[in-house]
Design a protein around this motif. Structure first.
Motif, PDB file in Angstrom:
ATOM      1  N   LEU A 116       0.865  -1.171   0.000  1.00  0.00           N
ATOM      2  CA  LEU A 116       0.000   0.000   0.000  1.00  0.00           C
ATOM      3  C   LEU A 116       0.908   1.229   0.000  1.00  0.00           C
ATOM      4  N   PRO A 117       0.356   2.418  -0.321  1.00  0.00           N
ATOM      5  CA  PRO A 117       1.212   3.605  -0.300  1.00  0.00           C
ATOM      6  C   PRO A 117       1.846   3.794   1.078  1.00  0.00           C
ATOM      7  N   GLY A 118       3.114   4.013   1.087  1.00  0.00           N
ATOM      8  CA  GLY A 118       3.859   4.155   2.336  1.00  0.00           C
ATOM      9  C   GLY A 118       5.141   3.375   2.248  1.00  0.00           C
ATOM     10  N   GLY A 119       5.739   3.113   3.349  1.00  0.00           N
ATOM     11  CA  GLY A 119       6.976   2.358   3.377  1.00  0.00           C
ATOM     12  C   GLY A 119       8.082   3.155   4.017  1.00  0.00           C
ATOM     13  N   GLY A 120       9.288   2.622   3.924  1.00  0.00           N
ATOM     14  CA  GLY A 120      10.420   3.192   4.623  1.00  0.00           C
ATOM     15  C   GLY A 120      10.820   4.578   4.155  1.00  0.00           C
ATOM     16  N   PHE A 121      10.769   4.837   2.864  1.00  0.00           N
ATOM     17  CA  PHE A 121      11.215   6.134   2.361  1.00  0.00           C
ATOM     18  C   PHE A 121      10.296   7.245   2.833  1.00  0.00           C
ATOM     19  N   ILE A 122       9.002   7.067   2.684  1.00  0.00           N
ATOM     20  CA  ILE A 122       8.045   8.089   3.086  1.00  0.00           C
ATOM     21  C   ILE A 122       8.065   8.261   4.599  1.00  0.00           C
ATOM     22  N   ALA A 123       8.213   7.149   5.329  1.00  0.00           N
ATOM     23  CA  ALA A 123       8.299   7.241   6.791  1.00  0.00           C
ATOM     24  C   ALA A 123       9.528   8.043   7.205  1.00  0.00           C
ATOM     25  N   GLY A 124      10.639   7.865   6.506  1.00  0.00           N
ATOM     26  CA  GLY A 124      11.838   8.644   6.794  1.00  0.00           C
ATOM     27  C   GLY A 124      11.641  10.128   6.530  1.00  0.00           C
ATOM     28  N   LEU A 125      10.911  10.456   5.468  1.00  0.00           N
ATOM     29  CA  LEU A 125      10.638  11.863   5.178  1.00  0.00           C
ATOM     30  C   LEU A 125       9.776  12.504   6.258  1.00  0.00           C
TER      31      LEU A 125
END
Length: 108
Positions: free
Chosen positions: A31-40
């Motif tokens: 689903l939309p999300g993941g490690g990169f977006i969480a880091g941002l």
């Protein structure tokens, strides 16, 4: 000297942003999300603290946690890729599916 509204916004928004970052990280890649977006999102929370309190106070607040978190993140990434390479591929998705109280849960 920072403005009081910025310090109030930091006090309210930083925990919310960090919880959203954890949610996005755990949501996975199906689903939309993941490690990169969480880091941002986590970086936005830390930047808000820098703007509200200054860099010295931010180092005092987050400093003891940054080095262990970097190490843990690197260890999780390497372990996940080693597990996947054992499955016959490189940088491919792998999902663990299990049921809990009648609900189907997938971890990616």
């Amino acid at each position: 000297m920072t403005e009081i509204y910025l310090r109030l916004g930091d006090r309210i928004l930083t925990p919310i942003l960090l919880l959203i970052a954890i949610f996005l990280f755990l949501r996975g890649h199906d689903l939309p999300g993941g490690g990169f977006i969480a880091g941002l999102v986590a970086a936005a929370a830390i930047e808000l603290t820098i703007l509200a309190l200054g860099s010295a106070a931010t180092r005092d607040r987050y400093g003891p946690w940054l080095a262990p978190l970097l190490g843990i993140g690197l260890m999780v990434a390497v372990t996940a890729e080693l597990i996947r390479m054992g499955g016959g591929g490189f940088f491919l998705g792998r999902w663990i599916k299990f049921g809990l109280s009648g609900e189907k849960i997938e971890l990616g």
